[in-house]
Design an enzyme around this catalytic site. Structure first.
Site, short mmCIF file in Angstrom:
data_model
loop_
_atom_site.label_atom_id
_atom_site.label_comp_id
_atom_site.label_asym_id
_atom_site.label_seq_id
_atom_site.Cartn_x
_atom_site.Cartn_y
_atom_site.Cartn_z
CE1 TYR A 126 10.89 -8.60 -8.30
CE2 TYR A 126 8.70 -9.42 -8.82
CZ TYR A 126 9.63 -8.40 -8.83
OH TYR A 126 9.31 -7.17 -9.35
CG HIS A 180 13.33 -6.26 -13.48
ND1 HIS A 180 13.16 -7.43 -12.78
CD2 HIS A 180 12.82 -5.30 -12.68
CE1 HIS A 180 12.60 -7.17 -11.61
NE2 HIS A 180 12.39 -5.89 -11.52
CB SER A 217 6.46 0.56 -4.75
OG SER A 217 7.52 -0.37 -4.82
N PRO A 218 2.75 0.46 -5.32
CG PRO A 218 0.84 -0.85 -5.66
CD PRO A 218 2.35 -0.90 -5.77
CG LEU A 219 -0.34 -0.25 -1.25
CD1 LEU A 219 -0.73 -1.55 -0.58
CD2 LEU A 219 -1.44 0.80 -1.06
N GLY A 271 5.82 0.83 -1.27
CA GLY A 271 6.84 -0.20 -1.02
C GLY A 271 6.56 -1.02 0.23
CB ALA A 282 2.67 -1.20 2.29
N GLY A 283 2.41 -0.40 5.35
CA GLY A 283 1.58 -0.46 6.56
C GLY A 283 1.43 0.89 7.24
N1 LIG Z 1 9.75 -3.36 -11.72
C1 LIG Z 1 10.39 -3.12 -10.60
O1 LIG Z 1 11.54 -2.67 -10.58
C2 LIG Z 1 9.67 -3.39 -9.31
C3 LIG Z 1 10.18 -2.91 -8.09
C4 LIG Z 1 9.46 -3.17 -6.94
C5 LIG Z 1 8.27 -3.91 -7.00
N2 LIG Z 1 7.81 -4.37 -8.20
C6 LIG Z 1 6.53 -5.13 -8.31
O2 LIG Z 1 5.51 -4.34 -7.74
C7 LIG Z 1 4.86 -5.09 -6.72
C8 LIG Z 1 4.37 -4.17 -5.63
O3 LIG Z 1 5.42 -3.40 -5.08
P1 LIG Z 1 5.99 -3.65 -3.62
O4 LIG Z 1 5.68 -5.05 -3.21
O5 LIG Z 1 7.39 -3.17 -3.65
O6 LIG Z 1 5.25 -2.61 -2.72
P2 LIG Z 1 3.74 -2.26 -2.33
O7 LIG Z 1 2.80 -2.97 -3.20
O8 LIG Z 1 3.66 -0.79 -2.26
O9 LIG Z 1 3.66 -2.82 -0.85
C9 LIG Z 1 3.63 -4.20 -0.61
C10 LIG Z 1 3.26 -4.46 0.82
O10 LIG Z 1 2.02 -3.87 1.10
C11 LIG Z 1 1.33 -4.63 2.03
N3 LIG Z 1 -0.08 -4.51 1.64
C12 LIG Z 1 -0.61 -4.80 0.43
N4 LIG Z 1 -1.91 -4.52 0.39
C13 LIG Z 1 -2.22 -4.03 1.61
C14 LIG Z 1 -3.42 -3.56 2.20
N5 LIG Z 1 -4.54 -3.50 1.49
N6 LIG Z 1 -3.38 -3.13 3.47
C15 LIG Z 1 -2.21 -3.15 4.18
N7 LIG Z 1 -1.04 -3.59 3.68
C16 LIG Z 1 -1.05 -4.03 2.41
C17 LIG Z 1 1.79 -6.05 1.89
O11 LIG Z 1 1.92 -6.56 3.20
P3 LIG Z 1 1.99 -8.13 3.52
O12 LIG Z 1 3.28 -8.59 2.91
O13 LIG Z 1 1.98 -8.16 5.01
O14 LIG Z 1 0.82 -8.79 2.88
C18 LIG Z 1 3.07 -5.93 1.10
O15 LIG Z 1 4.21 -6.40 1.78
C19 LIG Z 1 5.91 -6.10 -6.27
O16 LIG Z 1 5.35 -7.17 -5.58
C20 LIG Z 1 6.53 -6.46 -7.59
O17 LIG Z 1 5.70 -7.40 -8.26
C21 LIG Z 1 8.49 -4.11 -9.34
#
Ligand SMILES: NC(=O)c1ccc[n+]([C@@H]2O[C@H](COP(=O)([O-])OP(=O)(O)OC[C@H]3O[C@@H](n4cnc5c(N)ncnc54)[C@H](OP(=O)(O)O)[C@@H]3O)[C@@H](O)[C@H]2O)c1
Length: 281
Positions: A55, A125, A203-205, A207, A211-212
């Protein structure tokens, strides 16, 4: 904030974790904002942080996320940091490198970046198509024997890969993509549940780029309005109620986002609402 067991580790963590990726990749916030976001997560009761060596922006920047996290969490012994190895970032691309020697090098670098003498949860990973999966997992088993890592997790795996890894070494967590719009890993979730392995939906939201916008979906926005919460909290509560082994790791670069996400721990959806969410596309 409610808590859940982290696999068979004997440790319980906040049922809502924080994914730290948005703090370190393209478009990342200032270090000051990143630190404030991590501190907001702590204040909201979050005790589980997901990071990875990759990251960052590119090869020269490897470990950026781990260094930020280490700095923000200095002196805070009560949290669990889960990191990952197995991807590299040549010129900013995301590529797999699951060679045993590379995983060892990555683990050593993560120990330095995280300012730790052992890593509590080290996740592989992504399987590398050019390296036998068993060889990568054996490398982690060796690092565990040496005390460099305590527990092993997997990411981006199938049920067959999970079983293959389990034949080599105990696995405490699986991190695959899962959210209300993408249910393609439900089979892996089911197997994790049977085995008592934590499932960390990434990516629970849907991605960073989506997400927004999830509030544009009628079902999510309708349920959110009923409860006076955000659609993002509905999406996270759906995950929490889907299985007791789930610990979502929503990403955030802003304090407001992670505070709001942490609040989903207090939301209970009705059976009818869960059924509506189970079938949206
Ligand atoms: N293992 C893998 O291959 C892999 C791949 C992808 C991700 N990940 C991990 O999973 C985590 C989460 O996935 P992701 O970051 O891809 O996507 P995500 O959690 O679905 O979406 C992240 C975005 O959601 C926004 N957000 C979060 N909470 C919110 C809320 N309550 N209301 C409105 N917007 C909100 C954030 O905005 P702001 O930035 O504006 O705060 C952030 O940029 C990553 O950070 C990483 O640690 C792992």
């Amino acid at each position: 904030m409610n808590h859940r067991n982290l696999g068979s580790t004997g440790i319980s963590v906040s049922e809502m974790g924080m994914g730290c990726m948005p703090l370190s990749i393209t478009g990342r916030p200032s270090e000051e904002q990143a630190m404030a976001t991590i501190h907001a997560a702590l204040d909201a009761g979050i005790t589980f942080f997901d990071t990875a060596d990759c990251y960052c922006l590119d090869t020269a920047d490897m470990g950026h996320n781990e260094r930020i996290l280490a700095k923000a969490l200095r002196g805070n012994a009560s949290v669990v940091v889960a990191t990952k190895g197995g991807l590299i970032r040549p010129e900013g691309r995301w590529e797999a490198d699951g060679r045993p020697e590379r995983l060892r090098e990555a683990c050593e670098a993560s120990l330095l970046a995280l300012e730790q003498d052992h890593i509590f949860l080290y996740q592989f990973h992504r399987p590398d198509p050019l390296v036998p999966f068993a060889d990568s997992i054996q490398a982690l088993a060796d690092l565990q024997k040496e005390g460099k890592i305590v527990h092993i997790g997997l990411s981006n795996v199938t049920v067959a890969e999970l079983e293959e890894a389990l034949a080599i070494v105990p696995i405490v967590s699986v991190q695959n993509r899962l959210n209300v719009f993408d249910r393609s890993s439900l089979d892996v979730l089911k197997r994790s549940e049977e085995l008592g392995i934590s499932f960390l939906p990434y990516s629970p939201l849907n991605g960073m780029s989506q997400a927004g916008k999830i509030g544009e979906h009628d079902v999510l926005s309708g349920i959110a309005d009923e409860h006076g919460v955000t659609p993002q909290q509905v999406a996270l509560a759906w995950l929490l109620q889907l299985s007791p082994v789930i610990i979502p790791i929503p990403g955030a670069s802003r304090s407001e986002s992670i505070i709001n996400s942490a609040g989903a721990s207090d939301l209970t959806l009705s059976t009818i609402e869960l059924e509506q969410l189970n079938v949206i596309s």
